[in-house]
Design an enzyme around this catalytic site. Structure first.
Site, mmCIF file in Angstrom:
data_model
loop_
_atom_site.group_PDB
_atom_site.id
_atom_site.type_symbol
_atom_site.label_atom_id
_atom_site.label_comp_id
_atom_site.label_asym_id
_atom_site.label_seq_id
_atom_site.Cartn_x
_atom_site.Cartn_y
_atom_site.Cartn_z
ATOM 1 N N SER A 157 -5.153 -2.139 3.650
ATOM 2 C CA SER A 157 -4.933 -2.059 5.089
ATOM 3 C C SER A 157 -4.533 -3.436 5.587
ATOM 4 O O SER A 157 -3.671 -4.098 5.012
ATOM 5 C CB SER A 157 -6.200 -1.544 5.783
ATOM 6 O OG SER A 157 -6.039 -1.476 7.187
ATOM 7 N N TYR A 189 2.793 -1.073 13.709
ATOM 8 C CA TYR A 189 2.129 -1.433 12.452
ATOM 9 C C TYR A 189 0.619 -1.248 12.571
ATOM 10 O O TYR A 189 -0.018 -0.649 11.699
ATOM 11 C CB TYR A 189 2.463 -2.881 12.096
ATOM 12 C CG TYR A 189 1.780 -3.394 10.846
ATOM 13 C CD1 TYR A 189 2.049 -2.830 9.602
ATOM 14 C CD2 TYR A 189 0.877 -4.457 10.908
ATOM 15 C CE1 TYR A 189 1.438 -3.305 8.455
ATOM 16 C CE2 TYR A 189 0.266 -4.937 9.770
ATOM 17 C CZ TYR A 189 0.549 -4.362 8.543
ATOM 18 O OH TYR A 189 -0.072 -4.825 7.411
ATOM 19 N N LYS A 232 -1.942 1.287 10.436
ATOM 20 C CA LYS A 232 -3.103 0.824 9.676
ATOM 21 C C LYS A 232 -4.407 1.365 10.267
ATOM 22 O O LYS A 232 -5.364 1.627 9.527
ATOM 23 C CB LYS A 232 -3.117 -0.707 9.621
ATOM 24 C CG LYS A 232 -1.982 -1.296 8.788
ATOM 25 C CD LYS A 232 -2.013 -0.805 7.348
ATOM 26 C CE LYS A 232 -1.007 -1.557 6.476
ATOM 27 N NZ LYS A 232 -1.039 -1.098 5.060
#
Length: 278
Positions: A132, A146, A150
């Site tokens: 991650s 992004y 994650k």
């Protein structure tokens, strides 16, 4: 008998370094990447199989798993490392770019796990390690897509850990901070070039650019070594620990996120990311 690890995204960065580390420890390594020609350095190591796996191509996932089991007999650890970061103001990011970010960072990891689970389930053993980011716990401006990918990866991993724990299969999450020694930032820069510029955000971009410049300077010089050590620990420690945060640069923010009140956390992050109006 030597254990076997399947690693995605081994052409560079954490994936390549992890392949080298596990091979040096006597593991069998299934080193996968979109273009196997980029894996010659790993191919020369003992007990390493370099094979094609594109996380957006489910047939290639199945083929890589089949080839790995045929070569080494079983898979003990799966390291979902393939991924990239999309950086830019959300309004300027196309829906197609958002979709691809999730296709690689989330759905790609899910497809790898879905494909390998029958094998791990039959063995009633195995460890899944998902790479991650600190951005999987903290919403970073200019990295909203992004971070979203994650955050999704982490929520899925945590929920999955309970499901698979009943079968003797562990799930682990690695949360790195910055890693200037990898090509992650180079690819992020390439992806950023596709984001539509919007002039209204220029003052914020100038201000946040200075913030991120300071963060880059504070990144751990030995980040790759720390991350690979954490990956190895997650694969071998035999515990049910879920999260590993190996780099010092992200530690204060993770501590604030998980160890302080919401008001305290928001005061800290607004102080970092929001310019003073005074």
């Amino acid at each position: 008998m030597s254990q076997t690890v399947l690693i995605t995204g081994t052409s560079s960065g954490f994936g390549k370094a992890a392949g080298r580390r596990f091979a040096s420890e006597g593991w069998n390594v299934i080193a996968t990447m979109r273009n196997p020609e980029a894996g010659q350095a790993l191919a020369g190591l003992e007990n390493v199989l370099v094979t094609r796996l594109d996380v957006e191509d489910r047939a290639s996932i199945d083929s890589a798993i089949t080839a790995g089991i045929a070569r080494f007999g079983r898979i003990d650890v799966v390291l979902n490392n393939a991924g990239y970061g999309l950086f830019g103001i959300f309004e300027g990011v196309s829906r197609e770019a958002v979709q691809q970010q999730f296709d690689v960072n989330v759905f790609g990891a899910m497809d790898v796990v879905r494909a390998v689970l029958p094998h791990l389930r039959a063995n009633r053993a195995g460890t899944i390690i998902n790479v991650s980011s600190g951005a999987g716990a903290i919403g970073f401006p200019m990295a909203s897509v992004y971070s979203a990918s994650k955050f999704a990866l982490e929520g899925w991993s945590e929920a999955l850990s309970y499901e698979l724990g009943s079968l003797g299969i562990k799930v682990k999450i690695i949360e790195p901070g910055g890693a200037p020694q990898t090509n992650f930032m180079a690819r992020m820069g390439g992806e950023t070039a596709t984001v539509e510029p919007i002039s209204d955000y220029v003052p914020f971009l100038d201000q946040i650019g200075q913030v991120y410049g300071g963060m880059a300077e504070a990144a751990d010089a030995d980040a790759v070594e720390k991350v690979i050590a954490a990956i190895h620990e997650a694969a071998t420690d035999g515990t049910d620990r879920l999260r590993y945060a190996p780099t010092n640069d992200i530690a204060p923010l993770l501590t604030a996120r998980r160890g302080s009140s919401e008001d305290e956390y928001r005061a800290l992050t607004r102080g970092m990311f929001v310019a003073s109006q005074a």
